[in-house]
Design a protein around this motif. Sequence first.
Motif, PDB file in Angstrom:
ATOM      1  N   GLU A  35      -9.987   1.938   0.744  1.00 45.20           N
ATOM      2  CA  GLU A  35     -10.313   2.318  -0.633  1.00 45.20           C
ATOM      3  C   GLU A  35     -11.220   3.539  -0.647  1.00 45.20           C
ATOM      4  O   GLU A  35     -11.017   4.481  -1.428  1.00 45.20           O
ATOM      5  CB  GLU A  35     -10.980   1.161  -1.361  1.00 45.20           C
ATOM      6  N   ASN A  39     -10.355   7.128  -2.307  1.00 45.29           N
ATOM      7  CA  ASN A  39     -11.217   7.779  -3.304  1.00 45.29           C
ATOM      8  C   ASN A  39     -11.596   9.183  -2.861  1.00 45.29           C
ATOM      9  O   ASN A  39     -11.632  10.108  -3.676  1.00 45.29           O
ATOM     10  CB  ASN A  39     -12.477   6.943  -3.549  1.00 45.29           C
ATOM     11  N   ASP A  43      -6.960   9.772  -4.504  1.00 45.24           N
ATOM     12  CA  ASP A  43      -5.728   8.986  -4.649  1.00 45.24           C
ATOM     13  C   ASP A  43      -6.103   7.682  -5.355  1.00 45.24           C
ATOM     14  O   ASP A  43      -6.312   6.641  -4.743  1.00 45.24           O
ATOM     15  CB  ASP A  43      -5.114   8.709  -3.263  1.00 45.24           C
ATOM     16  N   TRP A  44      -6.206   7.771  -6.698  1.00 45.27           N
ATOM     17  CA  TRP A  44      -6.700   6.650  -7.482  1.00 45.27           C
ATOM     18  C   TRP A  44      -5.750   5.458  -7.418  1.00 45.27           C
ATOM     19  O   TRP A  44      -6.204   4.305  -7.445  1.00 45.27           O
ATOM     20  CB  TRP A  44      -6.937   7.064  -8.920  1.00 45.27           C
ATOM     21  N   SER A  45      -4.468   5.703  -7.331  1.00 42.86           N
ATOM     22  CA  SER A  45      -3.492   4.619  -7.254  1.00 42.86           C
ATOM     23  C   SER A  45      -3.683   3.805  -5.977  1.00 42.86           C
ATOM     24  O   SER A  45      -3.697   2.566  -5.999  1.00 42.86           O
ATOM     25  CB  SER A  45      -2.073   5.183  -7.313  1.00 42.86           C
ATOM     26  N   LYS A  46      -3.854   4.485  -4.862  1.00 42.04           N
ATOM     27  CA  LYS A  46      -4.060   3.796  -3.588  1.00 42.04           C
ATOM     28  C   LYS A  46      -5.389   3.042  -3.600  1.00 42.04           C
ATOM     29  O   LYS A  46      -5.470   1.917  -3.099  1.00 42.04           O
ATOM     30  CB  LYS A  46      -4.029   4.795  -2.430  1.00 42.04           C
ATOM     31  N   THR A  48      -6.875   1.744  -6.184  1.00 39.97           N
ATOM     32  CA  THR A  48      -6.654   0.553  -7.010  1.00 39.97           C
ATOM     33  C   THR A  48      -5.885  -0.502  -6.232  1.00 39.97           C
ATOM     34  O   THR A  48      -6.223  -1.690  -6.272  1.00 39.97           O
ATOM     35  CB  THR A  48      -5.898   0.917  -8.296  1.00 39.97           C
ATOM     36  N   ASP A  49      -4.850  -0.078  -5.512  1.00 40.33           N
ATOM     37  CA  ASP A  49      -4.076  -1.016  -4.688  1.00 40.33           C
ATOM     38  C   ASP A  49      -4.979  -1.726  -3.684  1.00 40.33           C
ATOM     39  O   ASP A  49      -4.858  -2.943  -3.487  1.00 40.33           O
ATOM     40  CB  ASP A  49      -2.957  -0.293  -3.944  1.00 40.33           C
TER      41      ASP A  49
END
Length: 69
Positions: A35, A39, A43-46, A48-49
């Motif tokens: 995470e 950040n 890569d906000w999607s990654k 969040t994942d």
Amino acid sequence: MSVQRPEGQSAHPELVATEPQLNPCDPCRHLTQAEAEANAEFDWSKATDCRVLRKRHQATGECSAPEPE
């Protein structure tokens, strides 16, 4: 002129952890690191994942880290 601080005191006392740090298990540690890297790469999607996967892992009985209150 530099300001002298007593030894052991942080230059930023507001950044000192006031709660005991939890010792995460290896999967939690890995997902937290992933995470942070996501950040850093914006890569906000990654990111969040990683948070979702860590929460799912902690919800199972497999996580050895104590859950925060």
